[in-house]
Scaffold this motif. Structure first.
Motif, PDB file in Angstrom:
ATOM      1  N   ALA A  49     -38.427  -9.712  15.751  1.00  0.00           N
ATOM      2  CA  ALA A  49     -37.154  -9.304  15.146  1.00  0.00           C
ATOM      3  C   ALA A  49     -36.049  -9.099  16.178  1.00  0.00           C
ATOM      4  O   ALA A  49     -34.872  -9.072  15.837  1.00  0.00           O
ATOM      5  CB  ALA A  49     -37.350  -8.023  14.335  1.00  0.00           C
ATOM      6  N   ALA A  50     -36.429  -8.982  17.458  1.00  0.00           N
ATOM      7  CA  ALA A  50     -35.420  -8.751  18.491  1.00  0.00           C
ATOM      8  C   ALA A  50     -34.734 -10.045  18.933  1.00  0.00           C
ATOM      9  O   ALA A  50     -33.781  -9.999  19.703  1.00  0.00           O
ATOM     10  CB  ALA A  50     -36.070  -8.062  19.688  1.00  0.00           C
ATOM     11  N   THR A  51     -35.222 -11.198  18.475  1.00  0.00           N
ATOM     12  CA  THR A  51     -34.597 -12.447  18.903  1.00  0.00           C
ATOM     13  C   THR A  51     -33.529 -12.897  17.914  1.00  0.00           C
ATOM     14  O   THR A  51     -33.672 -12.727  16.703  1.00  0.00           O
ATOM     15  CB  THR A  51     -35.619 -13.611  19.017  1.00  0.00           C
ATOM     16  N   THR A 175     -22.908 -12.026   7.714  1.00  0.00           N
ATOM     17  CA  THR A 175     -23.562 -10.723   7.931  1.00  0.00           C
ATOM     18  C   THR A 175     -24.357 -10.615   9.232  1.00  0.00           C
ATOM     19  O   THR A 175     -24.668  -9.513   9.662  1.00  0.00           O
ATOM     20  CB  THR A 175     -24.550 -10.381   6.787  1.00  0.00           C
ATOM     21  N   TYR A 176     -24.712 -11.746   9.855  1.00  0.00           N
ATOM     22  CA  TYR A 176     -25.525 -11.661  11.073  1.00  0.00           C
ATOM     23  C   TYR A 176     -24.622 -11.698  12.300  1.00  0.00           C
ATOM     24  O   TYR A 176     -23.935 -12.683  12.530  1.00  0.00           O
ATOM     25  CB  TYR A 176     -26.510 -12.823  11.143  1.00  0.00           C
ATOM     26  N   ASP A 177     -24.654 -10.620  13.080  1.00  0.00           N
ATOM     27  CA  ASP A 177     -23.836 -10.614  14.292  1.00  0.00           C
ATOM     28  C   ASP A 177     -24.559 -11.363  15.416  1.00  0.00           C
ATOM     29  O   ASP A 177     -25.653 -11.888  15.219  1.00  0.00           O
ATOM     30  CB  ASP A 177     -23.466  -9.182  14.683  1.00  0.00           C
ATOM     31  N   VAL A 178     -23.934 -11.377  16.616  1.00  0.00           N
ATOM     32  CA  VAL A 178     -24.475 -12.183  17.720  1.00  0.00           C
ATOM     33  C   VAL A 178     -25.884 -11.796  18.147  1.00  0.00           C
ATOM     34  O   VAL A 178     -26.595 -12.595  18.736  1.00  0.00           O
ATOM     35  CB  VAL A 178     -23.570 -12.143  18.970  1.00  0.00           C
ATOM     36  N   THR A 179     -26.281 -10.569  17.872  1.00  0.00           N
ATOM     37  CA  THR A 179     -27.624 -10.162  18.293  1.00  0.00           C
ATOM     38  C   THR A 179     -28.689 -10.724  17.344  1.00  0.00           C
ATOM     39  O   THR A 179     -29.875 -10.727  17.654  1.00  0.00           O
ATOM     40  CB  THR A 179     -27.766  -8.626  18.310  1.00  0.00           C
ATOM     41  N   LEU A 180     -28.229 -11.201  16.167  1.00  0.00           N
ATOM     42  CA  LEU A 180     -29.177 -11.684  15.159  1.00  0.00           C
ATOM     43  C   LEU A 180     -29.128 -13.192  14.965  1.00  0.00           C
ATOM     44  O   LEU A 180     -30.122 -13.814  14.590  1.00  0.00           O
ATOM     45  CB  LEU A 180     -28.890 -11.002  13.814  1.00  0.00           C
ATOM     46  N   LEU A 181     -27.939 -13.756  15.207  1.00  0.00           N
ATOM     47  CA  LEU A 181     -27.778 -15.195  14.970  1.00  0.00           C
ATOM     48  C   LEU A 181     -26.933 -15.785  16.095  1.00  0.00           C
ATOM     49  O   LEU A 181     -25.852 -15.289  16.401  1.00  0.00           O
ATOM     50  CB  LEU A 181     -27.099 -15.408  13.613  1.00  0.00           C
TER      51      LEU A 181
END
Ligand SMILES: *[C@@H]1O[C@H](CO)[C@@H](O)[C@H](O)[C@H]1NC(C)=O
Length: 239
Positions: A49-51, A175-181
């Motif tokens: 989930a951290a990637t 909805t997904y910021d740079v840490t998620l997408l």
């Protein structure tokens, strides 16, 4: 005696033959059942989930529908090229009769919630035309729906000259910021790429002169878009 031996040999032959038949007969349905058995399309398909999930996106212009110079709005028919990696949709082709890819409706898999940030509210979200995605054995998912939208072209200096109109179209996750997408452009020169496949220069008044895509670079951005900047040149007809 002789006939029972023959029967036994025949039986063995039949059994081996049937087994071979089954070993070869892997259907797309078998593969689909295997990879979708525990699949959850509502969450990001990353095992850690951290990637951030890597996504590549490009808007390929197909046709100019309208240019509203007064209100700074363009309407474009495009193909929305989107590619990403799904950690859960992978398999070994040698275990599935050599199947390298599977086509399934986009509704069956997780898809990134890309939108046109500069789009008008009625057209900015996901393409409404339902198309398949192609899932490759290595987890690559490719989705290229046709997408028609209207984009605001915020007024900038020299936006409209006598025969040019400049517009920046931004595409990014809702909805997904740079840490998620992690979003990237596919081609920098989008027009060249589109010309190879799809672009129809049919508008009677405007033509796309150039179109380039580039990932937004401002470090403060939480949601990083891919910006498509293009120049349209008016065509003049002389009699
Ligand atoms: C996955 O497979 C596809 C189709 O064969 C290929 O185009 C793509 O480069 C592969 N991706 C990786 C990361 O190997």
């Amino acid at each position: 005696m002789y006939s029972s031996k023959l029967l036994a040999i025949t039986c063995i032959f039949v059994v081996v033959f049937i087994q071979n038949c089954y070993a070869d007969a892997i259907s797309e349905s078998d593969l689909r059942r295997a990879i979708f058995e525990h699949y959850d399309k509502l969450v990001r398909p990353v095992k850690n989930a951290a990637t951030a999930i890597p996504v590549t996106a490009s808007l390929y212009p197909v046709a100019i529908k309208d240019v509203d110079v007064k209100d700074h709005i363009v309407k474009l028919d495009t193909w929305f090229y989107v590619k990403w990696h799904d950690d859960y949709l992978t398999w070994d082709p040698s275990s599935y009769g050599g199947l390298e890819a599977l086509r399934v409706p986009a509704e069956e898999v997780w898809i990134p919630d890309l939108t046109v940030y500069s789009g008008t509210p009625d057209t900015m979200t996901h393409p409404t035309v339902h198309t398949n995605v192609v899932v490759y054995a290595n987890g690559t998912v490719l989705w290229v729906p046709p997408f028609t939208f209207k984009s605001r072209c915020p007024a900038t200096e020299n936006q409209v000259t006598d025969d040019h109109f400049k517009c920046t179209i931004s595409v990014g996750s809702w909805t997904y910021d740079v840490t998620l997408l992690d979003l990237h452009e596919k081609h920098e020169d989008v027009l060249e790429a589109a010309k190879v496949e799809a672009f129809q220069d049919i508008h009677h008044e405007w033509t796309i002169e150039s179109m380039h895509a580039k990932k937004g670079r401002r470090p403060s951005l939480k949601y990083v878009p891919v910006n498509h900047l293009f120049y349209q040149q008016a065509m003049h007809f002389y009699q």
